[in-house]
Design an enzyme around this catalytic site. Structure first.
Site, PDB file in Angstrom:
ATOM      1  N   LYS A  13       0.827  -1.215   0.000  1.00 59.91           N
ATOM      2  CA  LYS A  13       0.000   0.000   0.000  1.00 59.91           C
ATOM      3  C   LYS A  13       0.859   1.262   0.000  1.00 59.91           C
ATOM      4  CE  LYS A  13      -2.234  -1.081   3.749  1.00 59.91           C
ATOM      5  NZ  LYS A  13      -1.564  -2.388   4.023  1.00 59.91           N
ATOM      6  N   ARG A  87      -9.899   1.103   9.667  1.00 60.03           N
ATOM      7  CA  ARG A  87      -9.596  -0.293   9.946  1.00 60.03           C
ATOM      8  C   ARG A  87     -10.827  -1.063  10.425  1.00 60.03           C
ATOM      9  NH1 ARG A  87      -4.072  -1.346  10.241  1.00 60.03           N
ATOM     10  NH2 ARG A  87      -2.716   0.472  10.429  1.00 60.03           N
ATOM     11  N   ARG A 126      12.167  -8.710   2.873  1.00 58.68           N
ATOM     12  CA  ARG A 126      12.090  -7.261   2.644  1.00 58.68           C
ATOM     13  C   ARG A 126      13.098  -6.489   3.486  1.00 58.68           C
ATOM     14  NH1 ARG A 126       6.416  -4.249   3.829  1.00 58.68           N
ATOM     15  NH2 ARG A 126       6.945  -4.908   5.959  1.00 58.68           N
ATOM     16  N   ARG A 160      12.609  -4.777   9.390  1.00 53.36           N
ATOM     17  CA  ARG A 160      11.742  -4.643  10.560  1.00 53.36           C
ATOM     18  C   ARG A 160      11.856  -5.883  11.432  1.00 53.36           C
ATOM     19  NH1 ARG A 160       5.827  -2.259   9.268  1.00 53.36           N
ATOM     20  NH2 ARG A 160       5.458  -3.588  11.087  1.00 53.36           N
ATOM     21  N   ARG A 171      -0.092 -10.742  12.545  1.00 51.51           N
ATOM     22  CA  ARG A 171      -0.570  -9.475  11.989  1.00 51.51           C
ATOM     23  C   ARG A 171      -1.636  -9.705  10.929  1.00 51.51           C
ATOM     24  NH1 ARG A 171       5.078  -7.386  10.196  1.00 51.51           N
ATOM     25  NH2 ARG A 171       3.942  -5.729   9.150  1.00 51.51           N
TER      26      ARG A 171
END
Length: 214
Positions: A13, A87, A126, A160, A171
């Site tokens: 996103k 959300r 990533r 991360r 998540r």
């Protein structure tokens, strides 16, 4: 034009929002960025946000809506991209009411669909530029051989801590539990368009642009 980008963590996103900012002059409203900005601003609202975050508590919907209202009233652009908000169904209703109060409307909702297993594989590979946030991937877009970010020339890259399989699955479960009802909500309003979030970045860009132009 005001739009929402929906999709689970790691769907891309942020990458697609940055493209729309550059290509169409839209303004990205990321709730995470707005909260961090408010916390450091020293304003009355910022002090409230800082105190809540210092206690480790969640910022209320009312505060987030207040921050969005400030942006709608003070920032100029060719529309807004809501990234990370809403959300929940309650937040969706609140956003719709806010836009109506400001004489604006929501024009489109783009859902970036993903295959969970493929997403986990992509995200665990990533890394991002520590300077500008440009995203790289060990498989599809590795860090250049010269060790320099293609966007800013930075030489530091980070991963991360929660970009691991167990954390990602947690998540994803949280996303589907809380946010997936929005898909039916906006489908019923005839606003929803689905795109393949795991396609090549350029292909996803084209699919989103086609949806917005239609």
């Amino acid at each position: 034009m005001n739009i929402i980008l929906l999709g689970p963590p790691g769907a891309g996103k942020g990458t697609q929002a940055r493209h729309l900012v550059d290509a169409r002059g839209m303004v990205q409203l990321s709730t995470g960025d707005m909260l961090r900005e408010a916390k450091d601003s020293g304003t009355e609202m910022g002090k409230v946000v800082a105190e809540i975050m210092a206690r480790g508590e969640l910022v209320t919907d009312e505060i987030v809506i207040g921050l969005i209202r400030e942006k709608l009233e003070t920032v100029n652009g060719n529309g807004f991209i809501f990234d990370g908000f809403p959300r929940t169904l309650g937040q969706a209703d609140a956003l719709g009411s806010l836009l109506a109060e400001e004489g604006q409307s929501l024009d489109a909702v783009i859902e970036m669909e993903v295959d969970d297993d493929a997403l986990v594989q992509r995200i665990t590979a990533r890394s991002t530029c520590a300077n500008c946030g440009e995203v790289y991937n060990d498989i599809t877009k590795p860090v250049p051989a010269d060790g320099k970010c293609t966007a800013c020339g930075g030489t530091e890259f980070k991963r991360r801590a929660d970009d691991n399989e167990d954390s990602l699955k947690t998540r994803l479960m949280e996303y589907y539990k809380k946010t997936s009802p929005l898909i039916g909500y906006y489908y019923a309003k005839d606003m929803l368009t689905k795109v393949d979030g795991l396609g090549e970045i350029g292909e996803v860009q084209q699919a989103i642009s086609k949806a917005l132009d239609n």
